[in-house]
Scaffold this motif. Structure first.
Motif, PDB file in Angstrom:
ATOM      1  N   GLU A   1       3.115   8.508 -10.902  1.00 28.94           N
ATOM      2  CA  GLU A   1       2.502   9.525 -11.756  1.00 28.94           C
ATOM      3  C   GLU A   1       3.188   9.612 -13.119  1.00 28.94           C
ATOM      4  O   GLU A   1       2.605  10.136 -14.083  1.00 28.94           O
ATOM      5  CB  GLU A   1       2.568  10.892 -11.058  1.00 28.94           C
ATOM      6  CG  GLU A   1       1.609  11.011  -9.869  1.00 28.94           C
ATOM      7  CD  GLU A   1       1.810  12.299  -9.095  1.00 28.94           C
ATOM      8  OE1 GLU A   1       2.711  13.080  -9.491  1.00 28.94           O
ATOM      9  OE2 GLU A   1       1.090  12.520  -8.109  1.00 28.94           O
TER      10      GLU A   1
ATOM     11  N   GLU B   1       0.831  -1.208   0.000  1.00 27.15           N
ATOM     12  CA  GLU B   1       0.000   0.000   0.000  1.00 27.15           C
ATOM     13  C   GLU B   1       0.862   1.254   0.000  1.00 27.15           C
ATOM     14  O   GLU B   1       0.521   2.257  -0.645  1.00 27.15           O
ATOM     15  CB  GLU B   1      -0.922  -0.008   1.208  1.00 27.15           C
ATOM     16  CG  GLU B   1      -1.968   1.095   1.190  1.00 27.15           C
ATOM     17  CD  GLU B   1      -2.956   0.968   2.336  1.00 27.15           C
ATOM     18  OE1 GLU B   1      -4.117   1.351   2.149  1.00 27.15           O
ATOM     19  OE2 GLU B   1      -2.552   0.493   3.418  1.00 27.15           O
TER      20      GLU B   1
ATOM     21  N   SER C   1       4.517   7.920  -4.977  1.00 27.50           N
ATOM     22  CA  SER C   1       3.454   8.626  -5.702  1.00 27.50           C
ATOM     23  C   SER C   1       4.030   9.396  -6.882  1.00 27.50           C
ATOM     24  O   SER C   1       3.477   9.383  -7.998  1.00 27.50           O
ATOM     25  CB  SER C   1       2.715   9.588  -4.763  1.00 27.50           C
ATOM     26  OG  SER C   1       1.986   8.898  -3.794  1.00 27.50           O
TER      27      SER C   1
ATOM     28  N   SER D   1      -4.003   9.372  -2.028  1.00 25.58           N
ATOM     29  CA  SER D   1      -3.147   8.203  -2.201  1.00 25.58           C
ATOM     30  C   SER D   1      -2.419   7.863  -0.902  1.00 25.58           C
ATOM     31  O   SER D   1      -1.933   8.753  -0.201  1.00 25.58           O
ATOM     32  CB  SER D   1      -2.118   8.459  -3.304  1.00 25.58           C
ATOM     33  OG  SER D   1      -1.208   7.380  -3.399  1.00 25.58           O
ATOM     34  N   ARG D   2      -2.382   6.584  -0.597  1.00 21.44           N
ATOM     35  CA  ARG D   2      -1.665   6.131   0.591  1.00 21.44           C
ATOM     36  C   ARG D   2      -0.229   5.741   0.257  1.00 21.44           C
ATOM     37  O   ARG D   2       0.494   5.267   1.129  1.00 21.44           O
ATOM     38  CB  ARG D   2      -2.399   4.953   1.229  1.00 21.44           C
ATOM     39  CG  ARG D   2      -3.724   5.350   1.859  1.00 21.44           C
ATOM     40  CD  ARG D   2      -4.275   4.193   2.693  1.00 21.44           C
ATOM     41  NE  ARG D   2      -5.483   4.570   3.377  1.00 21.44           N
ATOM     42  CZ  ARG D   2      -6.709   4.476   2.887  1.00 21.44           C
ATOM     43  NH1 ARG D   2      -6.879   3.997   1.663  1.00 21.44           N
ATOM     44  NH2 ARG D   2      -7.768   4.832   3.571  1.00 21.44           N
TER      45      ARG D   2
ATOM     46  N   ALA E   1      -3.840  -0.353  -9.412  1.00 16.43           N
ATOM     47  CA  ALA E   1      -3.138   0.904  -9.152  1.00 16.43           C
ATOM     48  C   ALA E   1      -2.800   1.658 -10.437  1.00 16.43           C
ATOM     49  O   ALA E   1      -2.816   2.896 -10.455  1.00 16.43           O
ATOM     50  CB  ALA E   1      -1.858   0.633  -8.366  1.00 16.43           C
TER      51      ALA E   1
ATOM     52  N   GLY F   1      -0.356   2.649  -3.199  1.00 15.80           N
ATOM     53  CA  GLY F   1      -1.541   3.387  -2.794  1.00 15.80           C
ATOM     54  C   GLY F   1      -2.796   2.553  -2.765  1.00 15.80           C
ATOM     55  O   GLY F   1      -3.886   3.057  -2.492  1.00 15.80           O
TER      56      GLY F   1
END
Length: 849
Positions: A420, A141, A416, A409-410, A190, A145
């Motif tokens: 992206e 996670e 992250s 988002s986690r 994801a 995320g």
């Protein structure tokens, strides 16, 4: 009382000396002098020779050399402890003379110090281990995320009660496919782009959605009852002419016993504009409001909003809404909200939920339940009493589902940023850079080998050649990263391999997984890279920061749950007929009470002894209602002061601990006494001997707890343990199996129907007993006070468990000095929880590979 295992150790050592198994004259600094043989002969031989082996323990190979190995030294440690505490020799054996005892303890104490020095370099190795389920899910996670579904992954076979112990965290080649499949499925969720779903509000009007079905059900009941009676009132025509199968069905349906409940429900004026929550067997156990189904791509945050009121004549338990979710079989408990508004002034209640990507669920709203036959039993008993059934507790006017709103988002910041950019990967060069960065993050800062990255790029190019998109082609290589040893295992081998000390990066990983069960965040990693984390003051600050973070909830739940063996709380089903108020809500919130208490202790820097006795409890409205504590409103847990004569305040008065000390029907003095010895007094009883004979001569008899205990003690192999365990359990006998106070022990016998026993036998309760050190108590309150005076023992046991959890290996003899250092550091501040943790983290052992 004597600790059987410790007692036998002393005997066998002496036996080995007498038999020549050890050389008492050898030049071994940790060898016990032979002069103590006479003490063992006089006090031990009668019960614990090689033939008798009382308690089925055979220690014939025990060496008189205390430093022979860790196991031998560990047994000698127990001998020292049992003599020091007065447990050995037992009461029915002639006591040791003061000079004999003092001489023996002095010699053994000196040998123990020497043995620890000899064995310190050979023991206490921290085992390389894989991530357990909790850590794996949290780590995935933090990278993607998205939380993975780990239900198909191998169970964690906990050693010493903890799922962090490396020796039990195996990984076999046939499990690789499971991890690859889990990683791939999570990556697809994801990385697959999807159109955002616009938030909307969907309202359910229960009187339109459900009441016509209830009216039709009532009409069907009236119809089949009329046809059944018509058939049974004549003898010429067959059952089929009346739309029936046979006479059995006709007799069963002729009364329509649940019809009055439905008719009363439909006659209530408030059901013309909403729904009344009741139990009804004919409609799936209870009336309910079903929210719209949330599909796999509808992830996000939602709010359930409803307008409701309560019926004041209903019991408090029926003033709570229960929210559950699921799709298909099985329901997951989400939470509870109490309704306090009367029918003439309904209130608005909001309940937030989160829907994860890739899942399908539907939330139901209904009254508090047992979700077993207990609910039906209660409804049946009420129906027999009033002819109708359980009175309603809540009315719902309408319910709305509002959402979804996006979930932040986690994934950690670095992950992250990388994810992206996934759609910018268009060729092999960019793929190599992307996969290298992703693997470095997944490996918690460790650089992947160039050949490993090259193989991943080859896999990516192969997928591209098959027509897959660039993003889809990356999923396979990324899944390999997430199933590779450098990700699955807590690897500690980088930096200067000639040094046993952890590098900054390795220390950051060990600290984060201990307190968060997840990888270090960017701040911790930055301090690790700069070398500042190796500074004790910086490490202390970071330990405090991690403990103050919400992610430290993982430590509280993971450690406390396993330390106190709270899995027993879910082992037994408490029948709703026997324990009407111990339902799903109490079971879940009783567990939460203990977690929230530990959270408060960390936040307010409270002493460890708070768990033995305190002048407060940490409860919400639901648990306060269960305990009979007034003026507590709201579902959040908070500190509530209780008077000095309160039953609650400390672990011994919690519903969770008391329910764990039962079998779901009767309180167990044995389970409760053993739990107190094991977790509060740090004096665990030996395991039960095998092949304990059944008490067949008592078959069919109904006995009190005391009578059952006396019967067990008639068996020689049971006597020693029960003499030590049972007196502690009796101190809690005033609490029933569900943790509620009682003045009499009532045992149901005969045939049970709808939660009601045919016969009930009543026994007086004698809550007196004594601790292993001989201190007696008259009742529960005196017992709680007596146990609370053993804070040092409690601290020792807590420390040993913390070492096991934090280091990922079972506490052993070689950890004695480490435990003493931690306890010495925590004691000046009255054993604050954070001091134990900080002392462990600051220790050379924690910072060593």
């Amino acid at each position: 009382m004597v600790n059987t295992k410790n007692f036998i150790v002393a005997f066998v050592v002496a036996t080995l000396v007498a038999a020549g198994a050890v050389d008492a004259t050898a030049d071994t600094p940790a060898l016990m002098p032979e002069k103590h043989l006479s003490m063992f002969k006089e006090h031990c031989f009668e019960c614990h020779d090689g033939a008798t082996k009382e308690a089925n323990i055979d220690l014939e190979n025990l060496s008189f050399d205390v430093s022979k190995d860790l196991a031998t030294a560990g047994l000698w440690q127990k001998v020292l402890g049992s003599i020091n505490s007065g447990e050995m020799p037992p009461e029915d054996v002639e006591p040791l003379g003061d000079s004999v005892k003092a001489d023996f303890l002095e010699d053994l104490s000196q040998r123990m110090v020497t043995a620890r020095q000899i064995l310190s370099d050979s023991g206490g190795a921290i085992t390389l281990r894989r991530l357990n389920r909790r850590e794996y899910a949290n780590t995935i996670e933090s990278l993607l995320g998205v939380r993975p579904d780990v239900t198909t992954l191998p169970d964690d076979q906990a050693t010493s009660g903890f799922d962090t112990v490396g020796s039990s965290l195996f990984f076999s080649s046939d499990q690789l496919e499971q991890y690859l499949a889990t990683a791939r499925a999570t990556l697809e969720l994801a990385l697959t782009s999807k159109s955002p779903i616009k938030s909307k509000t969907v309202r359910i009007e229960p009187e339109v959605e459900y009441n016509p079905h209830y009216a039709a059900a009532a009409a069907a009941m009236r119809d089949i009852a009329a046809r059944s009676n018509a058939f049974l009132s004549q003898s010429e025509k067959p059952a089929s002419d009346f739309g029936l199968l046979d006479e059995y069905q006709a007799r069963k349906q002729r009364t329509a016993e649940w019809l009055p409940q439905l008719e009363q429900y439909l006659a209530r004026p408030e059901t013309k504009s909403g729904i009344t929550l009741i139990m009804t067997i004919k409609q799936g156990g209870m009336t309910k409001v079903k929210m719209p189904v949330l599909h796999e791509n509808a992830d996000g945050k939602y709010v359930i909003r409803l307008r409701a009121a309560m019926y004041p004549d209903a019991g408090e338990r029926f003033h709570y809404l229960e929210f559950t979710s699921g799709y298909g079989t099985g329901r997951k408990l989400l939470g509870w909200r109490k309704v306090t508004a009367p029918l003439n002034r309904p209130e608005i209640i909001e309940f937030p939920i989160e829907h994860s990507p890739g899942q399908k669920q539907q939330v139901w709203i209904h009254q508090r339940s047992h979700q077993d036959r207990g609910d039906k039993n209660l409804a049946t008993l009420d129906m027999r009493a009033n002819g109708i059934g359980t009175p309603p507790g809540i009315w719902i006017d309408w319910a709305e589902l509002i959402g979804p709103d996006p979930v932040p988002s986690r994934a950690n910041h670095s992950a992250s940023e990388l994810l992206e950019k996934v759609e910018l990967v268009t060729d092999a060069k960019l793929a190599k850079q992307f996969l290298h960065r992703f693997a470095t993050l997944a490996f918690r800062g460790e650089e992947p080998a160039p050949e490993f990255i090259n193989r991943l790029v080859d896999q990516y190019l192969g997928s591209l050649s098959k027509g897959e998109s660039s993003v889809d082609a990356l999923i396979g290589p990324m899944a390999v990263v997430l199933a590779s040893p450098s990700f699955m295992y807590m690897v500690e081998s980088t930096g200067d391999t000639s040094s046993p000390r952890l590098t900054g990066a390795e220390l950051a990983v060990r600290l984060a997984y201990m307190l968060w069960s997840s990888p270090p965040d960017d701040q911790l990693q930055a301090l690790a890279r700069s070398g500042e984390l190796l500074n004790p003051s910086v490490l202390k600050q970071q330990t405090a920061r991690l403990l103050a973070d919400d992610r430290a909830d993982e430590f509280v739940r993971g450690f406390v749950f396993q330390w106190l063996q709270m899995e027993r709380l879910d082992m037994f089903q408490f029948d709703g007929g026997d324990f009407p108020t111990f339902d799903n809500a109490v079971r879940a919130n009783a567990r939460e009470e203990i977690f929230e208490t530990v959270h408060l202790m960390l936040k307010e820097k409270l002493p460890l002894g708070t768990l033995l006795k305190s002048d407060f409890v940490v409860v919400n409205d639901l648990m306060a209602g269960y305990y009979g504590i007034s003026n507590v409103q709201g579902y959040h847990f908070r500190k509530v002061l209780v008077p000095s004569d309160s039953l609650r305040g400390g672990l011994l008065g919690t519903a969770a601990v008391l329910a764990m000390g039962s079998d779901g029907q009767r309180a167990s003095a044995v389970e409760r006494g053993a739990w107190v010895l094991r977790h509060l007094l740090n004096d665990p009883p030996p395991p039960a001997p095998p092949n304990v004979p059944q008490l067949s001569r008592l078959a069919g008899e109904v006995l009190s707890a005391r009578e059952l205990a006396r019967a067990h003690q008639e068996q020689p192999q049971c006597t020693n343990c029960h003499r030590k365990i049972d007196p502690l359990g009796f101190g809690l006998e005033n609490f029933n199996a569900a943790g509620l106070w009682r003045d009499k022990e009532i045992i149901g016998t005969g045939r049970q129907k709808a939660g009601k026993w045919q016969i009930e036998k009543v026994f007086d309760i004698d809550p007196s007993g004594r601790l292993p050190d001989g201190e007696t108590f008259a009742d529960y309150f005196a017992m709680r006070d007596a146990v609370a005076r053993h804070t040092d023992d409690f601290a020792q046991g807590f420390t040993e468990s913390l070492i096991t959890y934090g280091l990922g290996r079972t506490y052993g003899f070689a950890d004695h000095d480490l435990a003493k250092t931690i306890i010495d550091a925590a004691k000046p501040n009255n054993y604050q929880l954070s001091d134990f943790i900080d002392a462990l983290v600051q220790s050379p052992t924690f910072q060593t590979k």
